[in-house]
Design a protein around this motif. Structure first.
Motif, PDB file in Angstrom:
ATOM      1  N   ILE A   5      36.222  32.977  37.519  1.00  6.67           N
ATOM      2  CA  ILE A   5      35.571  34.824  38.575  1.00  6.67           C
ATOM      3  C   ILE A   5      36.086  35.371  37.187  1.00  6.67           C
ATOM      4  CG2 ILE A   5      37.406  36.746  39.055  1.00  6.67           C
ATOM      5  CD1 ILE A   5      38.462  33.936  40.548  1.00  6.67           C
ATOM      6  N   LEU A   9      32.641  38.498  36.474  1.00  9.69           N
ATOM      7  CA  LEU A   9      33.027  39.444  35.842  1.00  9.69           C
ATOM      8  C   LEU A   9      31.984  40.657  34.715  1.00  9.69           C
ATOM      9  CD1 LEU A   9      36.208  39.944  38.119  1.00  9.69           C
ATOM     10  CD2 LEU A   9      33.782  40.681  38.810  1.00  9.69           C
ATOM     11  N   ALA A  28      28.046  40.049  40.423  1.00  6.05           N
ATOM     12  CA  ALA A  28      29.055  40.679  41.148  1.00  6.05           C
ATOM     13  C   ALA A  28      29.774  39.420  42.827  1.00  6.05           C
ATOM     14  CB  ALA A  28      29.232  42.085  41.535  1.00  6.05           C
ATOM     15  N   ASP A  29      28.726  39.417  43.189  1.00  6.77           N
ATOM     16  CA  ASP A  29      28.825  39.016  44.796  1.00  6.77           C
ATOM     17  C   ASP A  29      29.313  37.309  44.509  1.00  6.77           C
ATOM     18  OD1 ASP A  29      27.859  40.982  45.820  1.00  6.77           O
ATOM     19  OD2 ASP A  29      25.553  39.853  45.884  1.00  6.77           O
ATOM     20  N   LYS A  32      33.353  37.443  43.793  1.00  4.35           N
ATOM     21  CA  LYS A  32      33.936  38.125  45.112  1.00  4.35           C
ATOM     22  C   LYS A  32      34.120  36.936  45.681  1.00  4.35           C
ATOM     23  CE  LYS A  32      31.466  42.426  45.231  1.00  4.35           C
ATOM     24  NZ  LYS A  32      31.083  43.125  46.186  1.00  4.35           N
ATOM     25  N   PHE A  35      36.781  34.054  43.714  1.00  5.54           N
ATOM     26  CA  PHE A  35      37.603  34.880  44.133  1.00  5.54           C
ATOM     27  C   PHE A  35      38.871  35.409  45.206  1.00  5.54           C
ATOM     28  CE2 PHE A  35      40.167  39.121  45.344  1.00  5.54           C
ATOM     29  CZ  PHE A  35      41.744  38.707  44.815  1.00  5.54           C
ATOM     30  N   TYR A  36      37.400  34.541  46.677  1.00  7.43           N
ATOM     31  CA  TYR A  36      38.345  34.749  47.836  1.00  7.43           C
ATOM     32  C   TYR A  36      38.749  33.436  48.309  1.00  7.43           C
ATOM     33  CZ  TYR A  36      36.470  39.273  49.018  1.00  7.43           C
ATOM     34  OH  TYR A  36      36.641  41.407  49.317  1.00  7.43           O
TER      35      TYR A  36
END
Length: 53
Positions: A5, A9, A28-29, A32, A35-36
């Motif tokens: 992550i 980033l 960035a996608d 994300k 991260f989820y």
């Protein structure tokens, strides 16, 4: 997983600074999504540990 992550980033921030909008958006996608996934796995881990006791 958190390391990935942070890497994505940083790639997104550097790409945005140099004006590569598409690459920055893609990184960035990806960050994300990872991260989820990390959050879901964390919740599953905590719940399984709670019910195991």
């Amino acid at each position: 997983m958190v390391r990935l992550i942070v890497i994505f980033l940083i790639i997104a921030i550097i790409a945005a600074i140099f004006g590569f909008g598409g690459i920055a958006e893609g990184a960035a996608d990806i960050a994300k999504i990872i991260f989820y996934i990390f959050l879901v796995l964390l919740v599953i881990s905590l719940l399984s540990r709670l019910f195991r006791r």
